[in-house]
Design an enzyme around this catalytic site. Structure first.
Site, PDB file in Angstrom:
ATOM      1  N   TYR A  51       0.981  -1.337  -0.081  1.00  0.00           N
ATOM      2  CA  TYR A  51       0.140   0.051  -0.127  1.00  0.00           C
ATOM      3  C   TYR A  51       0.835   1.293   0.075  1.00  0.00           C
ATOM      4  CZ  TYR A  51      -3.513   3.310   1.773  1.00  0.00           C
ATOM      5  OH  TYR A  51      -4.382   4.629   2.048  1.00  0.00           O
ATOM      6  N   LYS A  72       0.868   4.060  -2.947  1.00  0.00           N
ATOM      7  CA  LYS A  72       0.584   5.484  -2.751  1.00  0.00           C
ATOM      8  C   LYS A  72       1.737   6.521  -2.990  1.00  0.00           C
ATOM      9  CE  LYS A  72      -3.715   5.098  -1.444  1.00  0.00           C
ATOM     10  NZ  LYS A  72      -4.598   5.667  -2.361  1.00  0.00           N
TER      11      LYS A  72
END
Length: 308
Positions: free
Chosen positions: A175, A179
């Site tokens: 993640y 991001k």
């Protein structure tokens, strides 16, 4: 959702991905309240990306319509080329144009790095990073064609990063990487698309959603003075303003942290203390220089969950 007179986004057509719940739903409702016509995208999967029994996109469309707004649902997979293309095609077929793209869709498959399977790595990067790239590319192609045809383009893109992308987050290597990649993509897109009348910015929001409810559960306190600082609706006003036309003119290539009533402009990677020998360093000399530079540098932002 309360409609405002005229509205900041009156006449604009806005596509929001992952808009069936949480932040995306808040964005879609807020845009509609400001007069935009909204394409509500949601694939209808669970927080881990697995299929859910029903898609919430139609429910959000009904909410908008019941409040007097205009919206259509889109259930395509925006991390696949056909799904991204159909997102833009849906806006054009329903409303004849597309003015703003809000990339928001995502899910989590959290693991510590030593336990992180390649499938979990690939799946999270696909939905977050590829799921930003493909709709952005498709929308950009449309806006470039409009500009080349001599039509004025006042387009906006709002990408969704995270504090995990800015500082890292323990147990979220996939993640955090996705991001962080979105931040790089935002900067490149802002530079490349400016000539066509497109502004591209990113937010790093903190709010209570299906993805974050476990994180915030332990630290949540009762709202003070009736203000729920973790409500997704707190993030939407900035997203609406960034997606507006004239009001947001000239703001591009920026990253904003937003949480509750706080908005912060993030400076990103900027040069800090520097040593220049004007010749090749020895390993030992480089190490000595680095130690001296670090003593003068600002400490790094702590990684989320590192227990500092």
């Amino acid at each position: 959702m309360e409609r405002t007179g005229g509205g900041l986004c009156a006449g604009r057509v806005v596509a929001v991905t992952g808009a069936g719940r949480g932040l995306g739903r808040a964005h879609a409702l807020a845009y509609a309240a400001e007069g935009a016509r909204v394409v509500v995208n949601d694939l209808g999967v669970g927080p881990d990306g697995a299929p859910a029994p029903d898609s919430p996109a139609a429910r959000v469309v009904r909410e908008i319509e019941e409040a007097g707004g205009t919206a259509v649902a889109h259930g395509g997979d925006i991390a696949a080329p056909d799904g991204a293309a159909s997102l833009v095609d849906t806006a054009l077929a329903a409303f004849g144009r597309l003015d703003t793209l809000v990339n928001n869709a995502g899910f989590l498959r959290d693991r510590m790095l030593v336990n992180l399977a390649e499938d979990d790595w690939d799946a999270v990067l696909r939905v977050h990073l590829t799921g930003h790239f493909l709709p952005l590319r498709q929308a950009a192609a449309y806006w470039r064609a409009e500009a080349k045809a001599g039509r004025t383009v006042t387009a906006r893109v709002v990408n969704t990063s995270s504090g995990a992308g800015l500082a890292g987050s323990v147990g979220q290597g996939n993640y955090s990487a996705a991001k962080a990649g979105i931040l790089g993509l935002t900067l490149v897109a802002a530079a490349e698309l400016a000539r066509y009348g497109v502004q591209v910015n990113a937010i790093a929001p903190a709010a209570r959603t299906r993805m974050t409810e476990a994180t915030f559960a332990a630290t949540m306190t009762a709202p003070r003075s009736g203000f729920d600082a973790m409500a997704p609706q707190n993030v939407a006003p900035l997203v609406v303003w960034l997606g507006s036309g004239t009001p947001s003119a000239g703001v591009t290539g920026r990253v904003f942290e937003v949480e509750g009533g706080r908005i912060t402009v993030m400076d990103g990677w900027r040069p800090g203390p520097t040593a220049d020998k004007a010749a090749r360093w020895t390993p030992a000399g480089a190490g000595t220089a680095v130690r001296e530079l670090l003593a003068r540098a600002e400490p790094p932002r702590p990684v989320y969950g590192a227990g500092r």
